[in-house]
Design a protein around this motif. Structure first.
Motif, PDB file in Angstrom:
ATOM      1  N   CYS A  15     -23.112 -10.450 -45.246  1.00 50.54           N
ATOM      2  CA  CYS A  15     -23.383 -10.934 -46.464  1.00 50.54           C
ATOM      3  C   CYS A  15     -22.561 -11.701 -46.382  1.00 50.54           C
ATOM      4  CB  CYS A  15     -23.306 -10.143 -47.452  1.00 50.54           C
ATOM      5  SG  CYS A  15     -24.963  -8.460 -47.740  1.00 50.54           S
ATOM      6  N   GLY A  16     -22.725 -13.020 -46.310  1.00 49.96           N
ATOM      7  CA  GLY A  16     -21.473 -13.929 -47.274  1.00 49.96           C
ATOM      8  C   GLY A  16     -21.547 -14.798 -45.791  1.00 49.96           C
ATOM      9  N   PHE A  17     -20.345 -15.396 -45.791  1.00 54.28           N
ATOM     10  CA  PHE A  17     -19.368 -16.348 -44.449  1.00 54.28           C
ATOM     11  C   PHE A  17     -18.838 -15.267 -43.507  1.00 54.28           C
ATOM     12  CE2 PHE A  17     -16.926 -20.532 -43.852  1.00 54.28           C
ATOM     13  CZ  PHE A  17     -17.601 -19.924 -42.396  1.00 54.28           C
ATOM     14  N   VAL A  18     -19.521 -14.709 -42.458  1.00 55.86           N
ATOM     15  CA  VAL A  18     -19.329 -13.484 -41.848  1.00 55.86           C
ATOM     16  C   VAL A  18     -18.692 -14.540 -39.984  1.00 55.86           C
ATOM     17  CG1 VAL A  18     -19.166 -11.999 -40.316  1.00 55.86           C
ATOM     18  CG2 VAL A  18     -20.232 -11.842 -42.118  1.00 55.86           C
ATOM     19  N   VAL A  19     -17.296 -14.448 -39.859  1.00 60.31           N
ATOM     20  CA  VAL A  19     -17.410 -14.673 -38.630  1.00 60.31           C
ATOM     21  C   VAL A  19     -16.983 -13.536 -37.508  1.00 60.31           C
ATOM     22  CG1 VAL A  19     -14.845 -16.159 -37.073  1.00 60.31           C
ATOM     23  CG2 VAL A  19     -16.056 -16.330 -39.878  1.00 60.31           C
ATOM     24  N   GLU A  20     -17.094 -13.635 -36.475  1.00 60.25           N
ATOM     25  CA  GLU A  20     -17.300 -12.426 -35.035  1.00 60.25           C
ATOM     26  C   GLU A  20     -16.907 -13.423 -33.971  1.00 60.25           C
ATOM     27  OE1 GLU A  20     -20.246 -10.601 -32.905  1.00 60.25           O
ATOM     28  OE2 GLU A  20     -21.696 -12.028 -34.028  1.00 60.25           O
ATOM     29  N   PHE A  21     -16.026 -12.778 -33.046  1.00 60.39           N
ATOM     30  CA  PHE A  21     -15.105 -13.189 -32.142  1.00 60.39           C
ATOM     31  C   PHE A  21     -16.563 -12.986 -30.990  1.00 60.39           C
ATOM     32  CE2 PHE A  21     -11.034 -11.518 -33.473  1.00 60.39           C
ATOM     33  CZ  PHE A  21     -10.023 -12.159 -33.477  1.00 60.39           C
ATOM     34  N   THR A  22     -16.583 -13.974 -30.146  1.00 56.53           N
ATOM     35  CA  THR A  22     -17.689 -14.822 -29.550  1.00 56.53           C
ATOM     36  C   THR A  22     -17.213 -13.834 -28.176  1.00 56.53           C
ATOM     37  OG1 THR A  22     -17.004 -16.806 -30.049  1.00 56.53           O
ATOM     38  CG2 THR A  22     -18.754 -16.515 -27.900  1.00 56.53           C
ATOM     39  N   ASP A  23     -16.460 -13.385 -27.654  1.00 56.91           N
ATOM     40  CA  ASP A  23     -16.760 -11.811 -26.371  1.00 56.91           C
ATOM     41  C   ASP A  23     -15.673 -10.675 -26.960  1.00 56.91           C
ATOM     42  OD1 ASP A  23     -18.415 -13.304 -24.567  1.00 56.91           O
ATOM     43  OD2 ASP A  23     -17.189 -15.459 -24.386  1.00 56.91           O
ATOM     44  N   ILE A  24     -14.919 -10.404 -25.557  1.00 61.70           N
ATOM     45  CA  ILE A  24     -14.682  -9.147 -26.181  1.00 61.70           C
ATOM     46  C   ILE A  24     -12.356  -9.466 -25.755  1.00 61.70           C
ATOM     47  CG2 ILE A  24     -13.778  -6.948 -24.896  1.00 61.70           C
ATOM     48  CD1 ILE A  24     -17.065  -6.161 -23.515  1.00 61.70           C
ATOM     49  N   ILE A  25     -12.523  -9.064 -26.990  1.00 66.04           N
ATOM     50  CA  ILE A  25     -10.646  -9.845 -26.969  1.00 66.04           C
ATOM     51  C   ILE A  25      -9.492  -8.357 -26.112  1.00 66.04           C
ATOM     52  CG2 ILE A  25     -11.194 -11.408 -28.839  1.00 66.04           C
ATOM     53  CD1 ILE A  25      -9.778  -9.115 -30.473  1.00 66.04           C
ATOM     54  N   THR A  26     -10.356  -7.288 -25.998  1.00 70.04           N
ATOM     55  CA  THR A  26      -9.346  -6.045 -25.585  1.00 70.04           C
ATOM     56  C   THR A  26     -10.378  -5.114 -25.753  1.00 70.04           C
ATOM     57  OG1 THR A  26      -6.965  -5.092 -25.577  1.00 70.04           O
ATOM     58  CG2 THR A  26      -8.490  -5.269 -27.954  1.00 70.04           C
ATOM     59  N   THR A  27      -9.666  -4.032 -24.473  1.00 74.40           N
ATOM     60  CA  THR A  27     -10.530  -2.699 -25.039  1.00 74.40           C
ATOM     61  C   THR A  27      -9.366  -1.342 -25.444  1.00 74.40           C
ATOM     62  OG1 THR A  27      -9.462  -2.632 -22.648  1.00 74.40           O
ATOM     63  CG2 THR A  27     -11.431  -2.759 -22.709  1.00 74.40           C
ATOM     64  N   HIS A  28     -10.868  -0.332 -25.744  1.00 75.84           N
ATOM     65  CA  HIS A  28      -9.913   0.469 -26.695  1.00 75.84           C
ATOM     66  C   HIS A  28     -10.118   1.413 -26.884  1.00 75.84           C
ATOM     67  CE1 HIS A  28      -7.534   2.782 -29.629  1.00 75.84           C
ATOM     68  NE2 HIS A  28      -6.452   1.566 -29.286  1.00 75.84           N
ATOM     69  N   ASN A  29      -9.823   3.188 -26.804  1.00 80.82           N
ATOM     70  CA  ASN A  29     -10.955   3.976 -27.235  1.00 80.82           C
ATOM     71  C   ASN A  29     -11.305   4.319 -28.939  1.00 80.82           C
ATOM     72  OD1 ASN A  29      -9.081   6.025 -28.345  1.00 80.82           O
ATOM     73  ND2 ASN A  29      -7.869   5.817 -26.336  1.00 80.82           N
ATOM     74  N   MET A  30     -12.586   4.782 -28.973  1.00 79.32           N
ATOM     75  CA  MET A  30     -12.477   5.235 -30.569  1.00 79.32           C
ATOM     76  C   MET A  30     -11.366   6.448 -30.939  1.00 79.32           C
ATOM     77  SD  MET A  30     -14.377   3.730 -32.695  1.00 79.32           S
ATOM     78  CE  MET A  30     -15.807   2.600 -32.816  1.00 79.32           C
ATOM     79  N   ASN A  31     -12.371   6.952 -30.607  1.00 75.22           N
ATOM     80  CA  ASN A  31     -11.568   8.446 -30.335  1.00 75.22           C
ATOM     81  C   ASN A  31     -10.932   8.831 -28.827  1.00 75.22           C
ATOM     82  OD1 ASN A  31     -10.989   8.384 -33.405  1.00 75.22           O
ATOM     83  ND2 ASN A  31     -12.445   8.765 -33.296  1.00 75.22           N
ATOM     84  N   PRO A  32      -9.409   9.638 -28.640  1.00 76.51           N
ATOM     85  CA  PRO A  32      -9.239   9.592 -27.478  1.00 76.51           C
ATOM     86  C   PRO A  32      -9.520  11.058 -27.149  1.00 76.51           C
ATOM     87  CG  PRO A  32      -7.303  10.143 -28.790  1.00 76.51           C
ATOM     88  CD  PRO A  32      -8.386   9.685 -29.515  1.00 76.51           C
ATOM     89  N   SER A  33      -9.679  11.644 -26.048  1.00 75.27           N
ATOM     90  CA  SER A  33      -9.881  13.094 -25.783  1.00 75.27           C
ATOM     91  C   SER A  33      -8.688  14.163 -26.252  1.00 75.27           C
ATOM     92  CB  SER A  33      -9.355  13.397 -24.357  1.00 75.27           C
ATOM     93  OG  SER A  33     -10.874  12.456 -23.854  1.00 75.27           O
ATOM     94  N   GLY A  34      -8.911  15.432 -26.926  1.00 78.06           N
ATOM     95  CA  GLY A  34      -7.842  16.030 -27.290  1.00 78.06           C
ATOM     96  C   GLY A  34      -8.685  16.772 -28.240  1.00 78.06           C
ATOM     97  N   ASP A  35      -7.783  17.145 -29.513  1.00 79.49           N
ATOM     98  CA  ASP A  35      -7.341  17.515 -30.645  1.00 79.49           C
ATOM     99  C   ASP A  35      -7.709  16.836 -31.926  1.00 79.49           C
ATOM    100  OD1 ASP A  35      -7.359  19.642 -29.222  1.00 79.49           O
ATOM    101  OD2 ASP A  35      -5.384  20.470 -29.600  1.00 79.49           O
ATOM    102  N   HIS A  36      -8.659  17.628 -32.612  1.00 74.00           N
ATOM    103  CA  HIS A  36      -8.804  16.522 -33.750  1.00 74.00           C
ATOM    104  C   HIS A  36      -9.236  17.482 -35.089  1.00 74.00           C
ATOM    105  CE1 HIS A  36      -9.683  13.721 -37.239  1.00 74.00           C
ATOM    106  NE2 HIS A  36     -10.823  14.266 -37.111  1.00 74.00           N
ATOM    107  N   ASN A  37      -8.362  17.488 -36.763  1.00 76.46           N
ATOM    108  CA  ASN A  37      -8.539  18.933 -37.162  1.00 76.46           C
ATOM    109  C   ASN A  37      -9.050  19.989 -36.098  1.00 76.46           C
ATOM    110  OD1 ASN A  37      -8.472  16.748 -39.052  1.00 76.46           O
ATOM    111  ND2 ASN A  37     -11.118  16.611 -39.931  1.00 76.46           N
TER     112      ASN A  37
END
Length: 196
Positions: A23-45
């Protein structure tokens, strides 16, 4: 490089509980700027996840922390001064029961913001961005959703957890269609933000 992805604010944007991310004035990167995981393998809670997790969704993800800290802080001060906070709604996985609302400066897109619909529990809590609507992007016509990493079409993360798998988030594939991948995958990062 960035592009203007939205300039309209239709009446649906004023609904209670509706994500303001398209909604409103939204800007996005045209392409992929880097890579990263969403969450790593391992323990959570107290639980071990071989392929990462989507428990607690986008707001508590290590991806959001990375975007909030590393990416946002690397932006020029002149840009940071005009980026406004956005109330963002995102879908949940099987270990949570409600969609998530977060306050973001930078955020990943959701399925509905790209294809108008999709496999997210929050698909109807946002709208398709003007850019993808004007390009005619749908779940059956999606070439305009392709983004590149160093010139090569690549997968990029969305902020939506897969509703029936505790390790996956939705992504845009190198062909531009919707799919899911493990949270631990180091895939494309291409945030959006609003200017006000």
């Amino acid at each position: 490089m960035v592009r203007i992805s939205n300039m309209s604010t239709p009446s649906e944007c004023s609904q209670e509980g509706f994500s303001q991310s398209a909604c409103g004035f939204v800007v996005e990167f045209t392409d992929i700027i880097t890579t990263h995981n969403m969450n790593p393998s391992g323990d959570h809670n107290g639980k071990t996840y071989q392929y990462g997790w989507n428990k607690d969704g986008w707001p508590k993800s290590q991806m959001k922390t990375f975007i909030d800290n590393d990416i946002y802080n690397s932006l020029p001060q002149e840009l940071k001064s005009v980026i406004i906070t956005t109330e963002t709604v995102s879908g949940h996985g099987p270990e949570d029961t409600n969609n998530f609302t977060s306050i973001d400066k930078l955020y990943l897109l959701s399925v509905a913001e790209v294809w108008k619909e999709g496999h997210s529990t929050a698909w109807n809590k946002t709208r398709q961005l003007d850019y993808y609507n004007e390009k005619g992007v749908t779940t059956s016509s999606y070439a305009s959703a392709i983004k590149k990493n160093n010139g090569t079409a690549s997968w990029w993360f969305l902020r939506c957890a897969q509703s029936n798998n505790d390790s996956r988030f939705l992504e845009v594939t190198s062909s531009g269609n919707e799919n899911t991948l493990n949270a631990s995958a180091a895939d494309g990062v291409s945030p959006a933000f609003r200017i006000g």
